[in-house]
Design a protein around this motif. Structure first.
Motif, PDB file in Angstrom:
ATOM      1  N   MET A  92     -51.263  21.197 -39.481  1.00 37.67           N
ATOM      2  CA  MET A  92     -51.181  20.056 -40.401  1.00 37.67           C
ATOM      3  C   MET A  92     -50.156  20.348 -41.489  1.00 37.67           C
ATOM      4  SD  MET A  92     -52.211  17.053 -41.381  1.00 37.67           S
ATOM      5  CE  MET A  92     -53.673  16.776 -40.371  1.00 37.67           C
ATOM      6  N   TRP A  93     -49.260  19.394 -41.723  1.00 43.53           N
ATOM      7  CA  TRP A  93     -48.234  19.577 -42.733  1.00 43.53           C
ATOM      8  C   TRP A  93     -48.824  19.523 -44.146  1.00 43.53           C
ATOM      9  CZ3 TRP A  93     -48.260  15.251 -45.742  1.00 43.53           C
ATOM     10  CH2 TRP A  93     -48.621  14.045 -45.146  1.00 43.53           C
ATOM     11  N   ASN A  94     -48.146  20.162 -45.083  1.00 40.64           N
ATOM     12  CA  ASN A  94     -48.562  20.153 -46.480  1.00 40.64           C
ATOM     13  C   ASN A  94     -47.849  19.034 -47.235  1.00 40.64           C
ATOM     14  OD1 ASN A  94     -50.254  22.440 -46.292  1.00 40.64           O
ATOM     15  ND2 ASN A  94     -48.453  23.782 -46.405  1.00 40.64           N
TER      16      ASN A  94
ATOM     17  N   ASP B  51     -40.415   9.529 -38.179  1.00 38.70           N
ATOM     18  CA  ASP B  51     -40.549  10.948 -38.545  1.00 38.70           C
ATOM     19  C   ASP B  51     -40.720  11.189 -40.032  1.00 38.70           C
ATOM     20  OD1 ASP B  51     -40.464  11.989 -35.909  1.00 38.70           O
ATOM     21  OD2 ASP B  51     -38.281  11.766 -35.886  1.00 38.70           O
ATOM     22  N   PHE B  52     -41.241  10.197 -40.754  1.00 39.21           N
ATOM     23  CA  PHE B  52     -41.702  10.445 -42.110  1.00 39.21           C
ATOM     24  C   PHE B  52     -43.155  10.895 -42.067  1.00 39.21           C
ATOM     25  CE2 PHE B  52     -38.244   7.427 -42.929  1.00 39.21           C
ATOM     26  CZ  PHE B  52     -37.591   8.053 -43.985  1.00 39.21           C
ATOM     27  N   LYS B  53     -43.489  11.875 -42.883  1.00 35.29           N
ATOM     28  CA  LYS B  53     -44.889  12.261 -43.052  1.00 35.29           C
ATOM     29  C   LYS B  53     -45.580  11.164 -43.862  1.00 35.29           C
ATOM     30  CE  LYS B  53     -43.305  17.035 -43.386  1.00 35.29           C
ATOM     31  NZ  LYS B  53     -43.115  18.171 -44.319  1.00 35.29           N
ATOM     32  N   VAL B  54     -46.748  10.746 -43.424  1.00 41.31           N
ATOM     33  CA  VAL B  54     -47.473   9.661 -44.076  1.00 41.31           C
ATOM     34  C   VAL B  54     -48.645  10.230 -44.877  1.00 41.31           C
ATOM     35  CG1 VAL B  54     -48.869   7.593 -43.734  1.00 41.31           C
ATOM     36  CG2 VAL B  54     -46.804   7.961 -42.351  1.00 41.31           C
TER      37      VAL B  54
ATOM     38  N   ALA C 299     -57.909   5.661 -38.225  1.00 44.65           N
ATOM     39  CA  ALA C 299     -56.729   5.656 -37.354  1.00 44.65           C
ATOM     40  C   ALA C 299     -55.607   6.504 -37.937  1.00 44.65           C
ATOM     41  CB  ALA C 299     -56.247   4.229 -37.128  1.00 44.65           C
ATOM     42  N   ILE C 300     -55.387   6.389 -39.246  1.00 39.42           N
ATOM     43  CA  ILE C 300     -54.340   7.190 -39.884  1.00 39.42           C
ATOM     44  C   ILE C 300     -54.661   8.672 -39.739  1.00 39.42           C
ATOM     45  CG2 ILE C 300     -53.217   7.776 -42.072  1.00 39.42           C
ATOM     46  CD1 ILE C 300     -52.371   5.064 -40.972  1.00 39.42           C
ATOM     47  N   THR C 301     -55.901   9.052 -40.024  1.00 36.69           N
ATOM     48  CA  THR C 301     -56.298  10.457 -39.955  1.00 36.69           C
ATOM     49  C   THR C 301     -56.134  11.021 -38.553  1.00 36.69           C
ATOM     50  OG1 THR C 301     -57.860  10.184 -41.780  1.00 36.69           O
ATOM     51  CG2 THR C 301     -58.224  12.052 -40.310  1.00 36.69           C
ATOM     52  N   ARG C 302     -56.498  10.231 -37.562  1.00 38.93           N
ATOM     53  CA  ARG C 302     -56.461  10.711 -36.179  1.00 38.93           C
ATOM     54  C   ARG C 302     -55.048  10.807 -35.613  1.00 38.93           C
ATOM     55  NH1 ARG C 302     -61.232  10.473 -33.027  1.00 38.93           N
ATOM     56  NH2 ARG C 302     -63.065   9.781 -34.200  1.00 38.93           N
TER      57      ARG C 302
END
Length: 206
Positions: free
Chosen positions: A1-3, A155-158, A179-182
């Motif tokens: 998971m990205w920071n 390819d933007f981190k949301v 949905a966003i989390t998954r």
């Protein structure tokens, strides 16, 4: 998971316009109105950390139907709501929108579609510096979610602000956050986002 890194982020506040927020307006969203204080926290925090603040405005016209499938789903919009040149497209006073902020006018749910948003994100902090989009606003399950998915595809981190988005129902809110989390990003609390803004400002000063 990205920071979450505030030094490469921008804050996007989606469609917090008078016609969506104020009582008695054509597209009133009570949850969005109730969450203005939380959204204002993010706006103030972003400004204090040097994070760009971007407001979207959903705009329709009287002269022709610029969004025919949208108005087919909601025929009220054939005659009223978010009309160009009216106060209904203005950002609500509670968010303290300023001239130095950035504004994106759109005609579809997705704020990237046929707008300058991607160009703005790719230049507003320097060439392709922004890689993370913090999303707040309304409707959670429509324009916020559509924009979040579109950001992910580019390819933007949301970073989706779970406490600072407003849906038409708690069920719709929960469904989008799930949905966003998954699949499409991270759902963050205001505290997490504000801490990220603070940490980013501290890092930028070093």
């Amino acid at each position: 998971m990205w920071n979450f890194d505030a030094t490469s982020s921008a804050l996007l506040v989606v469609d917090m316009q008078r016609d969506f927020v104020e009582e008695g307006r054509p597209m009133e969203v009570p949850m969005a109105r109730a969450r203005i204080p939380q959204m204002r926290q993010l706006v103030d925090g972003a400004r204090g950390a040097g994070v760009p603040v971007i407001f979207t405005q959903h705009v329709l016209y009287d002269s022709f139907n610029v969004s025919p499938l949208e108005t087919a789903n909601n025929q009220l919009l054939l005659t009223e709501g978010m009309r160009d040149g009216t106060d209904g497209i203005e950002i609500v006073d509670g968010l303290d929108a300023r001239a130095e902020d950035h504004y994106v006018r759109k005609h579809r749910y997705d704020a990237f579609y046929n707008t300058n948003l991607e160009v703005l994100l790719n230049t507003v902090r320097g060439y392709r510096t922004v890689d993370t989009l913090v999303i707040a606003g309304t409707l959670t399950e429509v324009c916020c979610e559509s924009t979040a998915r579109s950001a992910f595809m580019r390819d933007f981190k949301v970073a989706f602000a779970g406490e600072s988005t407003g849906a038409l129902s708690e069920t719709a809110q929960s469904a989008t956050l799930d949905a966003i989390t998954r699949y499409f990003g991270r759902v963050l609390s205001n505290a997490e986002i504000l801490q990220g803004f603070t940490d980013g400002a501290t890092e930028a000063r070093r």
